[in-house]
Design an enzyme around this catalytic site. Structure first.
Site, PDB file in Angstrom:
ATOM      1  N   HIS A 464       0.912  -1.140   0.096  1.00 48.86           N
ATOM      2  CA  HIS A 464       0.059  -0.094  -0.083  1.00 48.86           C
ATOM      3  C   HIS A 464       0.649   1.040   0.065  1.00 48.86           C
ATOM      4  O   HIS A 464       0.669   2.147  -0.899  1.00 48.86           O
ATOM      5  CB  HIS A 464      -0.839   0.076   1.084  1.00 48.86           C
ATOM      6  CG  HIS A 464      -1.646   0.996   1.346  1.00 48.86           C
ATOM      7  ND1 HIS A 464      -3.069   1.134   1.102  1.00 48.86           N
ATOM      8  CD2 HIS A 464      -1.631   2.316   1.828  1.00 48.86           C
ATOM      9  CE1 HIS A 464      -3.653   2.219   1.126  1.00 48.86           C
ATOM     10  NE2 HIS A 464      -2.661   3.138   1.864  1.00 48.86           N
ATOM     11  N   GLU A 465       1.679   1.180   0.864  1.00 47.10           N
ATOM     12  CA  GLU A 465       2.745   2.647   1.127  1.00 47.10           C
ATOM     13  C   GLU A 465       3.398   2.664  -0.265  1.00 47.10           C
ATOM     14  O   GLU A 465       3.627   3.928  -0.791  1.00 47.10           O
ATOM     15  CB  GLU A 465       3.397   2.492   2.375  1.00 47.10           C
ATOM     16  CG  GLU A 465       2.693   2.564   3.612  1.00 47.10           C
ATOM     17  CD  GLU A 465       1.503   3.494   3.689  1.00 47.10           C
ATOM     18  OE1 GLU A 465       1.799   4.450   2.916  1.00 47.10           O
ATOM     19  OE2 GLU A 465       0.661   3.458   4.294  1.00 47.10           O
ATOM     20  N   HIS A 468       1.700   4.440  -2.950  1.00 44.00           N
ATOM     21  CA  HIS A 468       1.717   5.644  -2.835  1.00 44.00           C
ATOM     22  C   HIS A 468       3.055   6.346  -3.339  1.00 44.00           C
ATOM     23  O   HIS A 468       3.295   7.481  -3.783  1.00 44.00           O
ATOM     24  CB  HIS A 468       1.461   6.152  -1.217  1.00 44.00           C
ATOM     25  CG  HIS A 468       0.140   6.154  -0.803  1.00 44.00           C
ATOM     26  ND1 HIS A 468      -0.887   6.705  -1.327  1.00 44.00           N
ATOM     27  CD2 HIS A 468      -0.185   5.522   0.527  1.00 44.00           C
ATOM     28  CE1 HIS A 468      -1.941   6.613  -0.743  1.00 44.00           C
ATOM     29  NE2 HIS A 468      -1.727   5.966   0.350  1.00 44.00           N
ATOM     30  N   HIS A 471       3.234   6.805  -6.678  1.00 43.71           N
ATOM     31  CA  HIS A 471       2.843   7.827  -7.345  1.00 43.71           C
ATOM     32  C   HIS A 471       3.507   9.078  -7.363  1.00 43.71           C
ATOM     33  O   HIS A 471       3.538  10.013  -7.913  1.00 43.71           O
ATOM     34  CB  HIS A 471       1.486   7.975  -6.571  1.00 43.71           C
ATOM     35  CG  HIS A 471       0.406   8.903  -7.064  1.00 43.71           C
ATOM     36  ND1 HIS A 471      -0.860   9.187  -6.183  1.00 43.71           N
ATOM     37  CD2 HIS A 471       0.016   9.381  -8.259  1.00 43.71           C
ATOM     38  CE1 HIS A 471      -1.690   9.905  -6.804  1.00 43.71           C
ATOM     39  NE2 HIS A 471      -1.110  10.166  -8.102  1.00 43.71           N
TER      40      HIS A 471
END
Ligand code: ZN
Length: 676
Positions: A464-465, A468, A471
């Site tokens: 998940h991290e 990010h 991105h």
């Protein structure tokens, strides 16, 4: 020692920074930023996009770098000294941003550019920047006549105070309650670590036995595992009645007042309701769209939720002769049934998820998808020896980003996991400045005899991290405030949540899920069970999330002046989503900190919204192959690299060819098929 923070720097110079450097550096950077603003407002030249909007965007660049450095440290490696400094520095920064928001000369110039925008030949990103800067002022009342401006400031002041008090009440309610247990049978069912925490807490208060509190790490295990139904009931009601005791910590009046003030503020600014105001800067755009979304999902989730509830009810009847399932039975029997059906135990899975293997796996996946290579380097400054640093290279060997990874807990690091940046990506003077991105987690440390072994939950957290981080790393925009993760709130979890999907795919797990001692691959049968158990009782869980979304919208999408009674209003808002009977002594709104203290007002729906996006986007990968380069390139070109330069729905449609559909989420959650 020379204060290195006084001058611009590229890599964060952790090793040369002393705490005493921060204050003078901030003072100097603030002064420079103010001069840069004065230069814009003092200009004799008529306002243009370049001399006003772009100049404002790049004003205070050094101040922004300093703030990232300082506040990231305050989260990941803080000390009493740094915390004290934060108390001094934060007000200076607030004052500076207030001064900008209230700077009438500056607003006049931005407004002139904005009003003449039809005549300007701006590209999409420039239009977004102009809109963003103009809205920054107008949403703070810059265009209002003086008397309304004064009222707006009064409202803001009162709201800030009320929100603070709301939070203080919830905290005080949490802290003043404890359930002191002294008999073994009262704590029967609790796992080893929960028991230990409870007995340590008792000991620290000079008491025998065990103490259970309303803090999540104490409350959740008790509700999930404790066999004593009456005690679960007692704890559940205590938890559910925070701020609802008609005493000095009661939050009912505060809730009504906050809703009223938010509505007044929105109307003053020309919006129909607080939700209209908030959603203007969200992908969902309008309350009508959010309501439609919640309703549609409810239609689909409710039949499944009712089926699951029936199943749970019969299970509880068979196990313990429970006639009517209550709120305090839900987690307990769900967990029991889950154990019975799936027999999944963290301890059995952990040996397959050695941290180093998982990191290598996630890097490999990023390589397959986006052609990235992660090269560990040792000569980049860090704030702690545990922090790893990487140069991230593209296919031609070009530098894409610097990546910091900080995995283990320490005193001085706050809990949880997050992604952040030390330097944003942007383009200026013909250079594409590459970003410095960091992820910070709290995974179990290696010991002398064992490496760091992750739970499956920690594995998905890392993915998940890392999503990010991608991105941030793959950003390719001109303006820093539109770069990377600077996107609308209900869009920002798409890149992170989509990455979690790879953790459930055999082709991806083959890269990293090998037993740390034997090298054996995680058995397929276990993967299947992980997948199935992750959707277990998803109908009930979805309905619960939706009920919070409905309550949030009920408070914020219309004029609240007719609301007389908080509890009665809430019961009505919940009416269509409740599986359990109502408990008259409890109230959700009086402790709903997300929306009355934090920033989630008119935004609670975002949790489900983001899930719909990531499921729909991942379905595209599934259809074409989870390592399909073409789809990955599309995802990078249309979404990851674009930041907030275009409205998110347009970005999404460019990637997917259409607006997101609910079906992939429903399918993933097992809500489409009939379950027995
Ligand atoms: Zn996230």
């Amino acid at each position: 020692m020379k204060n290195i923070l006084l001058e611009p720097f590229d890599l964060a110079p952790f090793r040369s920074v002393k705490n005493e450097h921060f204050k003078p550096a901030f003072e100097k950077a603030l002064k420079t930023a103010r001069l840069e603003i004065d230069e814009i407002t003092g200009s004799e030249a008529p306002p243009t996009f370049e001399n006003t909007v772009e100049a404002l965007e790049f004003a205070g660049a050094h101040l922004d770098r300093l703030s990232s450095l300082f506040f990231n440290l305050n989260s990941a490696e803080t000390s009493e000294e740094i915390q004290a400094l934060a108390q001094e520095i934060s007000p200076l920064l607030t004052e500076f941003s207030n001064d900008i928001a209230l700077n009438e000369a500056l607003f006049k110039r931005v407004e002139q550019v904005y009003e003449g925008r039809g005549q300007l030949d701006l590209n999409t990103e420039q239009q977004m920047l102009l809109e963003k800067k103009y809205k920054y002022f107008s949403r703070n009342g810059a265009h209002l006549p003086r008397d309304k401006k004064v009222r707006l400031r009064e409202i803001d002041k009162e709201l800030a105070k009320l929100k603070l008090t709301f939070g203080e009440h919830v905290l005080a309610e949490t802290n003043r309650y404890e359930m002191h247990l002294t008999k073994e049978e009262q704590v029967a069912g609790l796992p080893e670590d929960a028991l230990e925490t409870a007995s340590q807490l008792a000991a620290s208060k000079g008491k025998e036995g065990w103490v259970i509190t309303l803090d999540y790490p104490s409350y959740i295990p008790f509700m999930t595992y404790a066999n004593d139904r009456d005690l679960r009931k007692r704890l559940s009601i205590a938890f559910g009645s925070k701020g609802f005791h008609r005493d000095d910590l009661d939050n009912q009046e505060l809730v009504l007042r906050i809703a009223a003030l938010r509505h007044e503020r929105a109307v003053l600014l020309g919006y129909e309701s607080h939700a209209h105001f908030v959603l203007e800067e969200r992908m969902a755009e309008t309350p009508a769209r959010v309501m439609e979304f919640l309703e549609e999902l409810k239609e689909k989730a409710k039949p499944a939720a009712l089926r699951e509830f029936g199943m749970l009810q019969s299970f509880a009847r068979e196990e313990d002769g429970i006639d009517q399932l209550q709120k305090w039975d839900g987690s307990y029997y769900t967990e029991k049934l889950k154990q019975k059906l799936f027999d999944l135990d963290d301890e059995k899975l952990k040996p397959y998820f050695k941290l180093e293997n998982v990191i290598a796996g996630v890097f490999k996946i990023a390589g397959e998808l986006y052609g990235l290579r992660f090269e560990e380097v040792k000569d980049i400054d860090t704030y702690h020896e545990d922090v790893k640093t990487y140069q991230v290279k593209g296919e031609k060997g070009e530098l894409i980003a610097i990546f910091y990874a900080d995995f283990h807990p320490r005193p001085g690091k706050r809990g949880g996991a997050w992604m952040t940046s030390y330097k944003p990506q942007y383009k200026r003077k013909g250079r594409n400045e590459r970003p410095h991105i960091s992820i910070v987690c709290n995974f179990t440390k290696p010991t002398k005899s064992k490496p760091s072994l992750l739970t499956f939950n920690e594995v998905t957290t890392l993915f998940h991290e890392f999503g990010h981080a991608l991105h941030g790393m793959l950003a390719d925009t001109t303006y820093p405030s539109l770069s990377g993760t600077s996107v609308y709130w209900d869009f920002v979890e798409l890149p992170s949540q989509i990455m979690e999907n790879w953790c459930f795919e055999k082709e991806a797990l083959e890269y990293f899920a090998h037993h740390y001692e034997t090298g054996e691959l995680l058995p397929m049968e276990m993967i299947k069970r992980i997948k199935e158990s992750s959707n277990f009782m998803e109908g009930m869980a979805t309905l619960r999330q939706l009920s919070f979304g409905f309550l949030d919208m009920a408070w914020h999408a219309q004029d609240p002046s007719g609301i007389e009674e908080v509890k009665a209003f809430e019961v009505e808002a919940f009416a269509d989503t409740q599986l359990y009977g109502d408990t008259p002594d409890t109230c959700m709104s009086t402790a709903f900190s997300h929306i009355f203290q934090g920033g989630y007002s008119a935004g609670y729906y975002s949790y489900k919204w983001a899930e719909v996006l990531d499921a729909d986007a991942f379905a595209y990968f599934k259809e074409k192959g989870i390592f399909n380069r073409e789809i990955a390139k599309k995802f990078k070109d249309c979404i990851l690299s674009q930041g907030g330069t275009t409205k998110p729905m347009d970005l999404y449609k460019a990637f997917r060819g259409s607006e997101p559909s609910l079906d992939p989420l429903l399918e993933r959650a097992g809500l489409l098929k009939k379950t027995a």
